[in-house]
Design a protein around this motif. Structure first.
Motif, PDB file in Angstrom:
ATOM      1  N   ALA A  33       0.845  -1.190   0.000  1.00 49.83           N
ATOM      2  CA  ALA A  33       0.000   0.000   0.000  1.00 49.83           C
ATOM      3  C   ALA A  33       0.882   1.241   0.000  1.00 49.83           C
ATOM      4  O   ALA A  33       1.584   1.526   0.970  1.00 49.83           O
ATOM      5  CB  ALA A  33      -0.913  -0.006   1.221  1.00 49.83           C
ATOM      6  N   ILE A  34       0.852   1.986  -1.111  1.00 47.58           N
ATOM      7  CA  ILE A  34       1.747   3.139  -1.252  1.00 47.58           C
ATOM      8  C   ILE A  34       1.013   4.449  -1.503  1.00 47.58           C
ATOM      9  O   ILE A  34       1.589   5.521  -1.333  1.00 47.58           O
ATOM     10  CB  ILE A  34       2.744   2.915  -2.406  1.00 47.58           C
ATOM     11  CG1 ILE A  34       1.976   2.731  -3.725  1.00 47.58           C
ATOM     12  CG2 ILE A  34       3.648   1.722  -2.130  1.00 47.58           C
ATOM     13  CD1 ILE A  34       2.859   2.808  -4.951  1.00 47.58           C
ATOM     14  N   ALA A  35      -0.253   4.386  -1.936  1.00 53.26           N
ATOM     15  CA  ALA A  35      -0.928   5.594  -2.425  1.00 53.26           C
ATOM     16  C   ALA A  35      -2.124   5.966  -1.563  1.00 53.26           C
ATOM     17  O   ALA A  35      -2.859   5.098  -1.080  1.00 53.26           O
ATOM     18  CB  ALA A  35      -1.370   5.399  -3.868  1.00 53.26           C
ATOM     19  N   ASP A  36      -2.313   7.278  -1.377  1.00 54.51           N
ATOM     20  CA  ASP A  36      -3.502   7.793  -0.702  1.00 54.51           C
ATOM     21  C   ASP A  36      -4.629   8.054  -1.692  1.00 54.51           C
ATOM     22  O   ASP A  36      -5.804   7.991  -1.337  1.00 54.51           O
ATOM     23  CB  ASP A  36      -3.166   9.100   0.026  1.00 54.51           C
ATOM     24  CG  ASP A  36      -2.103   8.917   1.081  1.00 54.51           C
ATOM     25  OD1 ASP A  36      -2.439   8.412   2.164  1.00 54.51           O
ATOM     26  OD2 ASP A  36      -0.933   9.269   0.818  1.00 54.51           O
ATOM     27  N   VAL A  37      -4.261   8.367  -2.926  1.00 57.04           N
ATOM     28  CA  VAL A  37      -5.224   8.613  -3.996  1.00 57.04           C
ATOM     29  C   VAL A  37      -4.749   7.878  -5.240  1.00 57.04           C
ATOM     30  O   VAL A  37      -3.596   8.026  -5.653  1.00 57.04           O
ATOM     31  CB  VAL A  37      -5.365  10.121  -4.316  1.00 57.04           C
ATOM     32  CG1 VAL A  37      -6.327  10.335  -5.487  1.00 57.04           C
ATOM     33  CG2 VAL A  37      -5.835  10.902  -3.090  1.00 57.04           C
ATOM     34  N   ILE A  38      -5.623   7.067  -5.829  1.00 56.30           N
ATOM     35  CA  ILE A  38      -5.343   6.416  -7.111  1.00 56.30           C
ATOM     36  C   ILE A  38      -6.458   6.813  -8.063  1.00 56.30           C
ATOM     37  O   ILE A  38      -7.638   6.608  -7.768  1.00 56.30           O
ATOM     38  CB  ILE A  38      -5.267   4.884  -6.983  1.00 56.30           C
ATOM     39  CG1 ILE A  38      -4.160   4.476  -6.005  1.00 56.30           C
ATOM     40  CG2 ILE A  38      -5.027   4.246  -8.348  1.00 56.30           C
ATOM     41  CD1 ILE A  38      -4.071   2.986  -5.745  1.00 56.30           C
ATOM     42  N   ILE A  39      -6.085   7.379  -9.193  1.00 55.72           N
ATOM     43  CA  ILE A  39      -7.070   7.844 -10.163  1.00 55.72           C
ATOM     44  C   ILE A  39      -6.604   7.411 -11.540  1.00 55.72           C
ATOM     45  O   ILE A  39      -5.418   7.540 -11.864  1.00 55.72           O
ATOM     46  CB  ILE A  39      -7.269   9.372 -10.064  1.00 55.72           C
ATOM     47  CG1 ILE A  39      -8.430   9.843 -10.943  1.00 55.72           C
ATOM     48  CG2 ILE A  39      -5.989  10.134 -10.383  1.00 55.72           C
ATOM     49  CD1 ILE A  39      -8.886  11.271 -10.644  1.00 55.72           C
ATOM     50  N   ALA A  40      -7.512   6.868 -12.364  1.00 54.01           N
ATOM     51  CA  ALA A  40      -7.038   6.263 -13.614  1.00 54.01           C
ATOM     52  C   ALA A  40      -8.117   6.147 -14.668  1.00 54.01           C
ATOM     53  O   ALA A  40      -9.302   5.955 -14.367  1.00 54.01           O
ATOM     54  CB  ALA A  40      -6.453   4.878 -13.336  1.00 54.01           C
ATOM     55  N   ASN A  41      -7.677   6.254 -15.911  1.00 56.01           N
ATOM     56  CA  ASN A  41      -8.436   5.893 -17.105  1.00 56.01           C
ATOM     57  C   ASN A  41      -7.564   4.886 -17.846  1.00 56.01           C
ATOM     58  O   ASN A  41      -6.763   5.249 -18.702  1.00 56.01           O
ATOM     59  CB  ASN A  41      -8.711   7.122 -17.967  1.00 56.01           C
ATOM     60  CG  ASN A  41      -9.373   6.785 -19.290  1.00 56.01           C
ATOM     61  OD1 ASN A  41      -9.778   5.653 -19.525  1.00 56.01           O
ATOM     62  ND2 ASN A  41      -9.464   7.774 -20.171  1.00 56.01           N
ATOM     63  N   PRO A  42      -7.651   3.601 -17.481  1.00 54.85           N
ATOM     64  CA  PRO A  42      -6.725   2.608 -18.033  1.00 54.85           C
ATOM     65  C   PRO A  42      -7.043   2.285 -19.482  1.00 54.85           C
ATOM     66  O   PRO A  42      -8.119   2.602 -19.987  1.00 54.85           O
ATOM     67  CB  PRO A  42      -6.972   1.386 -17.134  1.00 54.85           C
ATOM     68  CG  PRO A  42      -8.409   1.530 -16.737  1.00 54.85           C
ATOM     69  CD  PRO A  42      -8.633   3.005 -16.576  1.00 54.85           C
ATOM     70  N   PRO A  43      -6.103   1.639 -20.183  1.00 58.24           N
ATOM     71  CA  PRO A  43      -6.379   1.210 -21.554  1.00 58.24           C
ATOM     72  C   PRO A  43      -7.443   0.120 -21.578  1.00 58.24           C
ATOM     73  O   PRO A  43      -7.630  -0.606 -20.601  1.00 58.24           O
ATOM     74  CB  PRO A  43      -5.030   0.678 -22.043  1.00 58.24           C
ATOM     75  CG  PRO A  43      -4.296   0.297 -20.791  1.00 58.24           C
ATOM     76  CD  PRO A  43      -4.748   1.273 -19.745  1.00 58.24           C
ATOM     77  N   TYR A  44      -8.146   0.013 -22.700  1.00 58.55           N
ATOM     78  CA  TYR A  44      -9.210  -0.981 -22.851  1.00 58.55           C
ATOM     79  C   TYR A  44      -8.880  -1.873 -24.037  1.00 58.55           C
ATOM     80  O   TYR A  44      -8.956  -1.445 -25.179  1.00 58.55           O
ATOM     81  CB  TYR A  44     -10.581  -0.333 -23.131  1.00 58.55           C
ATOM     82  CG  TYR A  44     -10.939   0.924 -22.388  1.00 58.55           C
ATOM     83  CD1 TYR A  44     -11.717   1.903 -23.008  1.00 58.55           C
ATOM     84  CD2 TYR A  44     -10.542   1.138 -21.087  1.00 58.55           C
ATOM     85  CE1 TYR A  44     -12.073   3.061 -22.345  1.00 58.55           C
ATOM     86  CE2 TYR A  44     -10.888   2.296 -20.411  1.00 58.55           C
ATOM     87  CZ  TYR A  44     -11.650   3.257 -21.053  1.00 58.55           C
ATOM     88  OH  TYR A  44     -11.998   4.413 -20.399  1.00 58.55           O
ATOM     89  N   PHE A  45      -8.497  -3.104 -23.799  1.00 57.28           N
ATOM     90  CA  PHE A  45      -8.396  -4.104 -24.854  1.00 57.28           C
ATOM     91  C   PHE A  45      -8.200  -5.477 -24.204  1.00 57.28           C
ATOM     92  O   PHE A  45      -7.724  -5.584 -23.075  1.00 57.28           O
ATOM     93  CB  PHE A  45      -7.260  -3.803 -25.844  1.00 57.28           C
ATOM     94  CG  PHE A  45      -5.892  -3.654 -25.227  1.00 57.28           C
ATOM     95  CD1 PHE A  45      -5.090  -4.747 -24.974  1.00 57.28           C
ATOM     96  CD2 PHE A  45      -5.407  -2.391 -24.913  1.00 57.28           C
ATOM     97  CE1 PHE A  45      -3.829  -4.607 -24.420  1.00 57.28           C
ATOM     98  CE2 PHE A  45      -4.138  -2.222 -24.355  1.00 57.28           C
ATOM     99  CZ  PHE A  45      -3.355  -3.337 -24.104  1.00 57.28           C
ATOM    100  N   LYS A  46      -8.592  -6.504 -24.942  1.00 57.00           N
ATOM    101  CA  LYS A  46      -8.480  -7.863 -24.423  1.00 57.00           C
ATOM    102  C   LYS A  46      -7.066  -8.396 -24.639  1.00 57.00           C
ATOM    103  O   LYS A  46      -6.400  -8.038 -25.610  1.00 57.00           O
ATOM    104  CB  LYS A  46      -9.497  -8.783 -25.102  1.00 57.00           C
ATOM    105  CG  LYS A  46     -10.938  -8.477 -24.727  1.00 57.00           C
ATOM    106  CD  LYS A  46     -11.896  -9.417 -25.430  1.00 57.00           C
ATOM    107  CE  LYS A  46     -13.337  -9.109 -25.036  1.00 57.00           C
ATOM    108  NZ  LYS A  46     -14.293  -9.997 -25.731  1.00 57.00           N
ATOM    109  N   ILE A  47      -6.638  -9.248 -23.713  1.00 59.91           N
ATOM    110  CA  ILE A  47      -5.355  -9.932 -23.863  1.00 59.91           C
ATOM    111  C   ILE A  47      -5.589 -11.421 -23.651  1.00 59.91           C
ATOM    112  O   ILE A  47      -6.593 -11.838 -23.060  1.00 59.91           O
ATOM    113  CB  ILE A  47      -4.305  -9.401 -22.874  1.00 59.91           C
ATOM    114  CG1 ILE A  47      -4.771  -9.587 -21.421  1.00 59.91           C
ATOM    115  CG2 ILE A  47      -3.975  -7.948 -23.151  1.00 59.91           C
ATOM    116  CD1 ILE A  47      -3.730  -9.174 -20.394  1.00 59.91           C
TER     117      ILE A  47
END
Length: 500
Positions: free
Chosen positions: A138-152
Motif C-alpha cells: 500500500a503506497i498511495a492515498d489517492v489512485i485515479i485512472a483511465n486505463p487502456p481498454y483491450f483484451k489480452i
C-alpha cells in the motif's frame, strides 16, 4: 499557468498526440483521453476528507496527465492543503513522456505558489509488470485512472502475473483496477473510469471478487450515451466511473448517479442505495444498478422465463461447422437460415440476399434445425451504435416456408419446450424485450453489447396476462409507441399490485 489551464492543456496535448495515431493503432493501445470536465468530476470525490500533511497520488495509466493534474488541482484547492504531495505517473507510451515532464514542471511551479512541496516521479514502462504493481504494498492515498481498454490472452505475461483477477480472456483494464486495489493505503481513495463490462459476466468474476475483498464501493456514475463522454475521440463504449475506498463496514450505502454525457453531468439525480442492493449476493457478485424508468422498477416483478415454462437457447448452427449444409440459393431440399442480420426490432426480414441464407434440411442436419413454430428470435449482439440493447422479433409459425428453420449461433430464441407459445405471447414478449424499460434494466446489469442467455433467464417479467395484453396491442407499432404500451401496462399492473 493557472491550475485549470494546466488540466486543459494536458488534455489538448493528449488529443494532439492521439490524433497522430491511426485509428487501429489507437484502438490497439486502448488509449483515450479523459475530458477535463470528467477529470474534475472524478477528482472531486477522490480528495480525502481527513487532513494529512503528506499524500501520495498515483496514476497508473497517465497518458498526458489529465487525471493527475485534476487530482493535484483538487488537493491544492482544499482549505487545509497537504504540505507535501508525491505524484507517481506511470505510462507505457514513450511519446507521452515529454508531455508528462512539461506537466510535472507546471504542477511543481503551481504547487510552489500554493505553498505545497510537490515531487513528481515519472515511470516509463508497463505498470502491470512493474515492481510497484506486483508488490501488493500500500503506497498511495489517492489512485485515479483511465486505463487502456483491450483484451489480452490468458497466456499474456500480464495476465499470468495477475492471475488472481483472471478468468478466461481478460480485458487489460480489469487488471489495472485489480492491481491498484492492493496499492491503496488505509482510508485512501480509488477512482477509475472504465467500460461497464466489468460489472457482470464470468470473465470479470475473479476481478470483482478481488476488488470487493479489498475495497468498499462508495459511488458509481454511469454514462447512458456511448459517445458523449469521450467527446474528442471516436469511441463507442458504455462507460462508468467508480469511486472506492479501503474496506469498510458492509452495511454502508452506495451513491449511484447517471447522465447522458457531459452536458448533464452535474445535474444527474442521486440514488443512495444499500450495498447489498448493488452487489448481488451470488458467487459472481455482479453489480446491479438502479433500473427505474418513469417510476417503473423491473426488480419489483418476481417472475422469469422459467416461471412460464419458457426457455432461451442460442441458435445451434455454427456456420463454418455446418458448411456442407449451408447454401447460397434455395432448392427443394433447403429451408430458411436466419442470421442475426435478418432480425430487426419487431420484424424478421428474410431473405436479404447478403448471406448464405438457406440450409439443407435432411436427416443429417435435423439436429441443428428448430421447429417452424411461434417463438421470439433476437440478436445475441446489439450494434454498438444502436440505442436499444435488445433487437428482438416475434417469429410466427408459417411466416417462412418449411417444417423447420435454421438459426445461426449469433442469435438467441425463446420457446416453450413441450408446449406452444401463443402469437400474443410471442409479440408481447418481443415488444417487452425491445422496450425502453428493459433496455434500461439490461444496461444496468449487463455492461457490454452481448445479450447472453443468463441475462435473459434472470430478466424480471410481468404476468403472462400483461405480456399477452402487450402482444395484442403492439404489432405494427414504432418503438416509441411500443414504449408507451409497455410502460402503461406495467404501471397499471404495478398500481393493482400495490392496491391489493
Amino acid at each position: 499557468m493557472e491550475q485549470n489551464e494546466i488540466v486543459d492543456n494536458a488534455y489538448r496535448n493528449g488529443i494532439e498526440a492521439t490524433r497522430k495515431l491511426q485509428a487501429a493503432e489507437q484502438k490497439e493501445m486502448g488509449q483515450y483521453m479523459t475530458p477535463p470536465s470528467v477529470a474534475r468530476f472524478m477528482s472531486q470525490r477522490c480528495i480525502p476528507h481527513a487532513h494529512k500533511s503528506s499524500l501520495c497520488v498515483l496514476d497508473p495509466a497517465a497518458g498526458s496527465g489529465v487525471l493527475a493534474a485534476a487530482a493535484i488541482e483538487g488537493l491544492m484547492d482544499c482549505d487545509t492543503k497537504p504540505k507535501n504531495i508525491k505524484l507517481i505517473l506511470c505510462e507505457l507510451d514513450g511519446r507521452m513522456i515529454p508531455t508528462l515532464k512539461k506537466l510535472a514542471n507546471n504542477l511543481r511551479n503551481r504547487a510552489k505558489l500554493k505553498g505545497v512541496s510537490l515531487t513528481v516521479s515519472i515511470k516509463h514502462g508497463d505498470f502491470l509488470l512493474s515492481q510497484m504493481a506486483l508488490s501488493s504494498k500500500a503506497i498511495a492515498d489517492v489512485i485515479i485512472a483511465n486505463p487502456p481498454y483491450f483484451k489480452i490472452n490468458a497466456s499474456d505475461e500480464r495476465a499470468e502475473k495477475h492471475s488472481y483477477a483472471v478468468y478466461g480472456q481478460p480485458n487489460i483494464y480489469g487488471l489495472f483496477m485489480a492491481a491498484c486495489a492492493k496499492l491503496l493505503k488505509r482510508n485512501g481513495k480509488w477512482c477509475f473510469i472504465t467500460p461497464r463490462s466489468w460489472t457482470n459476466g464470468a470473465y470479470f468474476a475473479a476481478m470483482r471478487k478481488h476488488l470487493f475483498n479489498n475495497l468498499h464501493i462508495e459511488a458509481m456514475h454511469t454514462f447512458e450515451s456511448r459517445t458523449e463522454h469521450f467527446t474528442d475521440d471516436e469511441i463507442l463504449q458504455e462507460a462508468m466511473i467508480t469511486w472506492a475506498t479501503t474496506k469498510a463496514k458492509s452495511n454502508q450505502n452506495v451513491i449511484v448517479s447517471s447522465s447522458a454525457g457531459l452536458a448533464d453531468l452535474h445535474n444527474s439525480q442521486l440514488n443512495n442505495m444499500p450495498l447489498n442492493q448493488v452487489i448481488d449476493d451470488d458467487d459472481d457478485q455482479m453489480l446491479i444498478l438502479p433500473t427505474h424508468v418513469n417510476g417503473i422498477d423491473l426488480k419489483a416483478w418476481g417472475s422469469t422465463l422459467e416461471n412460464y415454462s419458457l426457455k432461451v437457447s442460442t441458435g445451434p448452427i455454427v456456420a463454418f461447422r455446418a458448411d456442407k449444409f449451408v447454401r447460397l440459393r434455395k432448392s427443394k431440399q433447403t429451408v430458411p437460415f436466419l442470421w442475426m442480420q435478418h432480425i430487426k426490432h419487431m420484424a424478421v426480414q428474410w431473405p436479404i440476399k447478403k448471406k448464405r441464407e438457406h440450409i439443407v434440411a435432411n436427416a443429417a442436419s435435423a439436429w441443428m434445425l428448430v421447429p417452424n413454430e411461434n417463438m421470439v428470435v433476437m440478436r445475441r449482439f446489439s450494434p454498438k451504435e444502436d440505442e436499444r440493447r435488445v433487437v428482438a422479433a416475434p417469429y410466427i409459425e408459417g411466416s417462412l416456408p418449411g417444417a423447420v428453420i435454421g438459426l445461426e449461433n449469433h442469435t438467441n430464441y425463446i420457446y416453450r419446450p413441450g408446449g406452444n407459445v401463443t402469437e400474443a405471447e410471442a409479440v408481447g414478449l418481443a415488444a417487452y424485450l425491445n422496450s425502453r424499460v428493459v433496455n434500461q434494466y439490461l444496461r444496468a446489469v449487463a455492461g457490454n453489447t452481448q445479450i447472453n442467455a443468463t441475462d435473459l433467464r434472470r430478466l424480471p417479467l410481468p404476468s403472462l396476462d400483461i405480456i399477452r395484453y402487450i402482444g395484442q396491442s403492439a404489432l405494427g407499432l414504432s418503438l416509441d409507441e411500443i414504449d408507451a404500451v409497455v410502460e402503461n401496462a406495467l404501471a397499471n399492473e404495478n398500481r393493482e399490485r400495490l392496491a391489493a
